[in-house]
Design an enzyme around this catalytic site. Structure first.
Site: not given
Length: 341
Positions: A59, A209, A211-213
């Site tokens: 990261y 990633r 999407f469900f937010s």
């Protein structure tokens, strides 16, 4: 609300029942965020009971571990369970997965230095090196454990057979895998294997990633440097169809009096007491919202209804393109094939 604690695996590690994925603070999801803001976020998470922090040397690369070292200075280190990973190298601009003993040791020593710690609580192999028998990689990790440089060992994106072989060398405490409403391929073989062996399950990308937010509109707000732009599920031909999944989840969330992200995250939490999701965020309001998912209750009927919204035949596009190895290609050669110098 208080964030409950949980036993992760059967080796003695205790963590917060929800963790914090730190990747997006430093890389892959657009430009890195300001250190000062992320330190405030990380310390807010810890103060709120989210003490299981997830990083990796890739990261940044390297900068996320340095960020965590800053956030955990001034007495914060002892308040957390610190996880990091090794195994993906970007030497000379070339991506390579490595699990040879010399690399394992060098990566761990470098991570310890960047993190500013004497010991990493949970150290994962980020991706499995298919050229090196998993027993060889685990042998070096076992030495690092015996030297007190790591407390617990984990694997990420490993197949059931790889997990079994690794666990026979030294107990695996946790397997990190992608698990969410629309990514459920690990349920067939890997998750039952973990449960049979007493291995904890750490679910990354539990919100698909992001999407469900916020649904399909999230793609419009991604920076040009955000690797999600390349993922199959976010391509226009698939996104239009996947938008229907979000609409249905959103409708149910409205009825339940929660947000769609809380509903999707609650579904992961309710998979079992051995599951710890690690949603990532760079915003305090999102972190607080994620904590709220711990109090969302779902009946078996509601769980089944949610699952029907994102069944395998409904979701369009693979979870990865050709950019990253997954458990499907994590098999390693037999130990007998390994030649020592």
């Amino acid at each position: 609300m208080a964030v409950r604690r949980m036993k992760l695996g059967s080796q003695g590690l205790e963590v917060s029942a929800q963790g914090l994925g730190c990747m997006g603070m430093s890389s892959f999801y657009g430009p890195p965020k300001p250190d000062a803001d992320m330190i405030v976020l990380i310390r807010h998470a810890i103060s709120s009971g989210i003490t299981f922090l997830d990083s990796s040397d890739i990261y940044g690369p390297f900068t996320n571990e340095i960020l965590l070292s800053k956030a955990l200075s001034e007495g914060w280190r002892d308040k957390v369970e610190l996880a990091s990973k090794f195994g993906i190298s970007f030497a000379d601009g070339k991506r390579e997965v490595r699990g040879d003993p010399a690399y394992v040791r060098a990566a761990c020593e470098a991570s310890l230095k960047r993190l500013g710690v004497d010991c990493i609580d949970l150290y994962y192999q980020h991706r499995v090196d298919t050229r090196v028998p998993i027993e060889v990689t685990m042998g070096e990790l076992k030495k690092l454990f015996e030297e007190g440089k790591i407390k617990y060992i984990g694997l990420s994106e490993a197949s059931a057979s790889t997990i079994r072989r690794a666990h026979a060398v030294h107990p695996i405490t946790a397997v990190q895998l992608e698990w969410s409403l629309w990514t459920r391929d690990a349920e067939e073989d890997i998750i039952p294997t973990c449960r049979e062996l007493g291995i904890g399950i750490v679910a990354y990308s539990p919100l698909g990633r992001g999407f469900f937010s916020s649904g399909p509109k999230m793609v419009d707000n991604l920076s040009e440097r955000d690797f999600r732009r390349m993922l199959p599920r976010f391509q226009p031909e698939n996104l239009d169809k996947n938008a229907i999944i979000f609409e249905r989840v959103n409708e149910m969330a409205t009825k339940k009096g929660c947000t769609p992200s809380q509903l999707a995250l609650a579904w992961v939490h309710l998979q079992g007491s051995d599951v710890c999701p690690i949603p990532g965020t760079t915003k305090i309001e999102n972190l607080n919202q994620n904590i709220g998912a711990l109090s969302v209750k779902l009946t078996p009927e509601e769980m089944a209804e949610l699952e029907s919204f994102a069944s395998a035949d409904v979701v369009k596009g693979e979870r990865y393109g050709q950019v990253s190895g997954t458990w499907r290609d994590s098999e390693t050669p037999p130990l007998s094939s390994w030649k020592t110098e």
